[in-house]
Design a protein around this motif. Structure first.
Motif, PDB file in Angstrom:
ATOM      1  N   SER A 203       0.837  -1.221   0.000  1.00 23.48           N
ATOM      2  CA  SER A 203       0.000   0.000   0.000  1.00 23.48           C
ATOM      3  C   SER A 203       0.857   1.251   0.000  1.00 23.48           C
ATOM      4  O   SER A 203       0.448   2.278  -0.517  1.00 23.48           O
ATOM      5  CB  SER A 203      -0.860   0.107   1.238  1.00 23.48           C
ATOM      6  OG  SER A 203      -1.257  -1.102   1.700  1.00 23.48           O
ATOM      7  N   TYR A 228      -3.301   6.803  10.012  1.00 20.85           N
ATOM      8  CA  TYR A 228      -2.136   5.933   9.803  1.00 20.85           C
ATOM      9  C   TYR A 228      -0.961   6.830   9.411  1.00 20.85           C
ATOM     10  O   TYR A 228      -0.995   7.476   8.369  1.00 20.85           O
ATOM     11  CB  TYR A 228      -2.477   4.928   8.703  1.00 20.85           C
ATOM     12  CG  TYR A 228      -1.376   3.975   8.310  1.00 20.85           C
ATOM     13  CD1 TYR A 228      -0.689   3.235   9.263  1.00 20.85           C
ATOM     14  CD2 TYR A 228      -1.048   3.792   6.974  1.00 20.85           C
ATOM     15  CE1 TYR A 228       0.301   2.346   8.887  1.00 20.85           C
ATOM     16  CE2 TYR A 228      -0.070   2.893   6.590  1.00 20.85           C
ATOM     17  CZ  TYR A 228       0.605   2.184   7.557  1.00 20.85           C
ATOM     18  OH  TYR A 228       1.587   1.295   7.187  1.00 20.85           O
ATOM     19  N   THR A 270      -9.827   4.936   5.630  1.00 20.96           N
ATOM     20  CA  THR A 270      -9.757   3.486   5.862  1.00 20.96           C
ATOM     21  C   THR A 270     -11.156   3.056   6.340  1.00 20.96           C
ATOM     22  O   THR A 270     -11.347   2.772   7.527  1.00 20.96           O
ATOM     23  CB  THR A 270      -8.678   3.166   6.930  1.00 20.96           C
ATOM     24  OG1 THR A 270      -8.855   4.064   8.051  1.00 20.96           O
ATOM     25  CG2 THR A 270      -7.282   3.349   6.400  1.00 20.96           C
ATOM     26  N   ASP A 303      -8.067   3.009   1.572  1.00 20.81           N
ATOM     27  CA  ASP A 303      -7.051   2.022   1.958  1.00 20.81           C
ATOM     28  C   ASP A 303      -7.773   0.882   2.668  1.00 20.81           C
ATOM     29  O   ASP A 303      -8.234   1.030   3.795  1.00 20.81           O
ATOM     30  CB  ASP A 303      -6.025   2.713   2.882  1.00 20.81           C
ATOM     31  CG  ASP A 303      -4.920   1.765   3.357  1.00 20.81           C
ATOM     32  OD1 ASP A 303      -4.944   0.580   2.972  1.00 20.81           O
ATOM     33  OD2 ASP A 303      -4.039   2.209   4.114  1.00 20.81           O
ATOM     34  N   TYR A 305      -6.906  -2.166   3.956  1.00 17.85           N
ATOM     35  CA  TYR A 305      -5.736  -2.993   4.258  1.00 17.85           C
ATOM     36  C   TYR A 305      -6.023  -4.313   4.964  1.00 17.85           C
ATOM     37  O   TYR A 305      -5.246  -5.249   4.836  1.00 17.85           O
ATOM     38  CB  TYR A 305      -4.735  -2.170   5.090  1.00 17.85           C
ATOM     39  CG  TYR A 305      -5.319  -1.726   6.406  1.00 17.85           C
ATOM     40  CD1 TYR A 305      -6.275  -0.729   6.460  1.00 17.85           C
ATOM     41  CD2 TYR A 305      -4.951  -2.347   7.588  1.00 17.85           C
ATOM     42  CE1 TYR A 305      -6.844  -0.353   7.663  1.00 17.85           C
ATOM     43  CE2 TYR A 305      -5.514  -1.970   8.790  1.00 17.85           C
ATOM     44  CZ  TYR A 305      -6.461  -0.981   8.819  1.00 17.85           C
ATOM     45  OH  TYR A 305      -7.024  -0.629   9.998  1.00 17.85           O
ATOM     46  N   THR A 333      -3.705  -4.633  -0.138  1.00 24.11           N
ATOM     47  CA  THR A 333      -2.367  -5.163   0.159  1.00 24.11           C
ATOM     48  C   THR A 333      -2.435  -6.633   0.544  1.00 24.11           C
ATOM     49  O   THR A 333      -3.463  -7.097   1.043  1.00 24.11           O
ATOM     50  CB  THR A 333      -1.726  -4.361   1.313  1.00 24.11           C
ATOM     51  OG1 THR A 333      -0.428  -4.905   1.601  1.00 24.11           O
ATOM     52  CG2 THR A 333      -2.551  -4.397   2.593  1.00 24.11           C
ATOM     53  N   SER A 335      -0.144  -7.639   2.683  1.00 28.33           N
ATOM     54  CA  SER A 335       0.655  -7.631   3.913  1.00 28.33           C
ATOM     55  C   SER A 335      -0.062  -8.280   5.083  1.00 28.33           C
ATOM     56  O   SER A 335       0.568  -8.881   5.945  1.00 28.33           O
ATOM     57  CB  SER A 335       1.017  -6.198   4.300  1.00 28.33           C
ATOM     58  OG  SER A 335       1.964  -5.695   3.404  1.00 28.33           O
ATOM     59  N   LYS A 336      -1.371  -8.116   5.174  1.00 28.42           N
ATOM     60  CA  LYS A 336      -2.108  -8.673   6.323  1.00 28.42           C
ATOM     61  C   LYS A 336      -2.625 -10.065   6.012  1.00 28.42           C
ATOM     62  O   LYS A 336      -2.572 -10.947   6.853  1.00 28.42           O
ATOM     63  CB  LYS A 336      -3.305  -7.785   6.682  1.00 28.42           C
ATOM     64  CG  LYS A 336      -2.979  -6.327   6.791  1.00 28.42           C
ATOM     65  CD  LYS A 336      -2.326  -5.995   8.088  1.00 28.42           C
ATOM     66  CE  LYS A 336      -1.839  -4.568   8.063  1.00 28.42           C
ATOM     67  NZ  LYS A 336      -1.155  -4.158   9.253  1.00 28.42           N
ATOM     68  N   ARG A 343       5.759  -7.751   0.156  1.00 30.69           N
ATOM     69  CA  ARG A 343       5.708  -6.424  -0.473  1.00 30.69           C
ATOM     70  C   ARG A 343       4.900  -6.462  -1.774  1.00 30.69           C
ATOM     71  O   ARG A 343       5.398  -6.086  -2.833  1.00 30.69           O
ATOM     72  CB  ARG A 343       7.119  -5.843  -0.733  1.00 30.69           C
ATOM     73  CG  ARG A 343       8.036  -5.705   0.452  1.00 30.69           C
ATOM     74  CD  ARG A 343       7.441  -5.037   1.676  1.00 30.69           C
ATOM     75  NE  ARG A 343       6.900  -3.720   1.465  1.00 30.69           N
ATOM     76  CZ  ARG A 343       5.746  -3.331   2.035  1.00 30.69           C
ATOM     77  NH1 ARG A 343       5.037  -4.132   2.824  1.00 30.69           N
ATOM     78  NH2 ARG A 343       5.305  -2.123   1.825  1.00 30.69           N
TER      79      ARG A 343
HETATM   80  C1  LIG Z   1      -3.693   1.591   7.489  1.00 27.29           C
HETATM   81  C2  LIG Z   1      -2.675   0.667   6.891  1.00 27.29           C
HETATM   82  N1  LIG Z   1      -2.553   0.614   5.570  1.00 27.29           N
HETATM   83  C3  LIG Z   1      -1.670  -0.217   4.987  1.00 27.29           C
HETATM   84  C4  LIG Z   1      -0.849  -1.044   5.728  1.00 27.29           C
HETATM   85  C5  LIG Z   1       0.063  -2.004   5.030  1.00 27.29           C
HETATM   86  O1  LIG Z   1       1.028  -1.379   4.316  1.00 27.29           O
HETATM   87  P1  LIG Z   1       1.861  -2.167   3.225  1.00 27.29           P
HETATM   88  O2  LIG Z   1       0.908  -2.760   2.252  1.00 27.29           O
HETATM   89  O3  LIG Z   1       2.730  -1.119   2.597  1.00 27.29           O
HETATM   90  O4  LIG Z   1       2.652  -3.216   3.937  1.00 27.29           O
HETATM   91  C6  LIG Z   1      -0.921  -0.992   7.107  1.00 27.29           C
HETATM   92  C7  LIG Z   1      -0.014  -1.815   7.928  1.00 27.29           C
HETATM   93  O5  LIG Z   1       0.083  -1.703   9.135  1.00 27.29           O
HETATM   94  C8  LIG Z   1      -1.864  -0.121   7.699  1.00 27.29           C
HETATM   95  O6  LIG Z   1      -1.991  -0.086   9.035  1.00 27.29           O
END
Ligand SMILES: Cc1ncc(COP(=O)(O)O)c(C=O)c1O
Length: 491
Positions: A203, A228, A270, A303, A305, A333, A335-336, A343
């Motif tokens: 993200s 964030y 968000t 976002d 996420y 993303t 990531s979670k 990435r």
């Molecule tokens: C609000 C928010 N957006 C995005 C992300 C993830 O970011 P990325 O996809 O760059 O790892 C996070 C991670 O903690 C987040 O808290």
């Protein structure tokens, strides 16, 4: 005999016409490189054969120089590891060059830097990257189906050909974009086609590209208050004027935003699970926000996420899916749902903006790395992704319940719990006057990686802690909360 890999070639210049013998030139060059720290203890050096061949000289002078360096203790031979710089080099050998000159770095004179590099805090917050209890953004990595992933990685490695080694599609792998489009239409109610999807490095990169396409220096941007931080930083770095808009129990207070700055160029939100307070934006607010964007000619950056994980209701459909005017830039993303070091994330771009996004992106990095996109497309396409999300929803649900229970037991009415219906973190506000940053710093020393709440605010902050529960086993949570209570109670 086992073949030992050769070390990197150090910068050694030899001059065959110089009066100094070749072996002496090689010997001096090594001593100088060791003395001024270009070659470090235990670093492997090239074999005599490789060095002689690279320098275009016979092997004899190199053998003779190496023998001398070994005899004097600069180098040592290791069985199975070739020749390395001696591990027991006395300090005086590494601190004075044979020439008597150690390379010195001078930092005097003007050293101008961009004004933008001073816009962000330079502190290195310890809690951002530590691994352990309460770490925000940490996933249950031990539950990830690594055996499946490694099988898919191996298969992709084996089938790598000339075409896949060249630059890939700058929007991202077609197969992955199609898979993501179908996932988003089905699971997140987006209106999108694969052509609108750009694969990015998480993200964070999505926000940077979006900011460069949509915003000018001085553009006003609504940011959630609290927000964030890393998103806010992107807009600040792009020279934007941040307009904090309060978040209440229904999410972003759109009326307050309109009152503060009706003509903002964009709003960052968000809506599924507000970061950090965890609120879900109500339907009324969503329509109000979309109406504002259409009337003001503004953009909304959504976002999304961690929306896959909701515990008391089904996932809430995206804002983008309600948008009839293509005003929403949707950011997602892996990531979670998978793990952050992957990435990989994506942007869903309104179709009239695709070329602009692509032009900006091309200037930044020529496109995402191809390999793991292919692996991920396989992972999703073969059903492993959906299975993983289903399993994790149950697991995180149990961890969340354990955390809420422990907090209620240990901290009772000292804190107010917020945003625990979704995602992998929750927020707990602390009594007025609590110094949450100090608490987070002390916690980090005890291997508890909480994020303080107050830095998420631009204006008057509420102290509190943001607690991740993705990586903590249910059995570990009560002890971690007891430690947290002690830290909070310490004055
Ligand atoms: C609000 C928010 N957006 C995005 C992300 C993830 O970011 P990325 O996809 O760059 O790892 C996070 C991670 O903690 C987040 O808290």
């Amino acid at each position: 005999m086992k073949k030992v890999a050769s070390g990197l070639l150090p910068v050694i210049a030899v001059d065959r016409k110089a009066p100094k013998a070749l072996h002496r030139q090689v010997y001096d060059a090594y001593r100088a490189a060791i003395a001024d720290g270009r070659l470090r203890r235990r670093q492997r050096i090239p074999s005599t054969r490789v060095l002689a061949s690279e320098l275009g000289i016979s092997r004899f002078p190199v053998l003779s120089a190496y023998a001398q360096l070994l005899a004097e203790g600069y180098l040592e031979s290791r069985v199975g590891a070739g020749t390395v710089v001696s591990s027991s080099l006395p300090d005086q050998l590494t601190s004075s060059a044979p020439t008597g000159v150690r390379f010195a770095v001078s930092r005097s004179g003007p050293r101008p830097v961009a004004r933008r590099s001073s816009l962000l805090r330079l502190e290195r917050s310890p809690w951002l990257l530590g691994w352990g209890a309460f770490g925000v953004g940490q996933v249950a990595v031990d539950q990830f189906p690594l055996h499946v992933w490694s099988r898919l990685v191996t298969r992709r490695c084996r089938t790598m050909d000339a075409k896949s080694s060249h630059y890939g599609d700058q929007m991202g792998s077609k197969a992955l974009r199609e898979t993501i489009a179908s996932y988003l239409r089905t699971a997140r109610s987006l209106h999108c086609e694969a052509e609108q999807i750009m694969i990015v490095g998480g993200s964070q990169q999505a926000l940077e590209i979006s900011a460069r396409v949509l915003l000018d220096p001085g553009s006003r941007v609504w940011v959630e208050e609290p927000c964030y931080r890393l998103a806010r930083d992107v807009f600040a770095l792009n020279g934007c004027h941040l307009v904090p808009v309060p978040v209440d129990k229904e999410g972003l207070d759109v009326a307050a935003g309109i009152q503060r700055c009706r003509k903002a160029r964009a709003a960052f939100v968000t809506p599924s699970h507000q970061f950090p307070l965890g609120v879900t934006m109500s339907a009324a607010r969503r329509f109000q926000l979309l109406d504002w964007a259409q009337n003001a000619g503004s953009w909304i950056i959504e976002d999304d996420y961690d929306s896959e994980y909701r515990y008391e209701s089904l996932p809430i459909p995206s804002l983008q899916g309600l948008d009839a005017n293509a005003r929403v830039i949707y950011v997602g993303t892996f990531s979670k749902v998978l793990f952050p070091s992957l990435r990989l994330g994506y942007i869903v771009i309104p179709s009239d903006l695709i070329d602009r996004f692509l032009a900006i992106r091309r200037a930044m990095d020529l496109g995402p790395p191809a390999f793991y996109q292919q692996v991920l497309a396989d992972f999703i396409g073969e059903g492993h992704f959906a299975r993983h999300v289903r399993r994790m929803r149950v697991l995180y649900g149990e961890r969340r319940a354990a955390l809420v229970d422990s907090i209620e037991k240990e901290l009772g009415t000292t804190v107010e719990l917020l945003g625990d219906e979704a995602g992998m973190h929750l927020a707990a506000t602390l009594p007025k006057g609590s110094r949450d940053q100090e608490i987070a710093e002390r916690a980090a020393r005890q291997n508890l990686w909480i994020w303080p709440l107050s830095p998420s605010y631009l204006g008057k902050a509420r102290p509190g802690v943001i607690l991740g529960f993705g990586s903590s086993a249910v059995t570990e949570i009560p002890a971690a909360v007891r430690k947290l209570r002690t830290l909070i109670e310490m004055k």
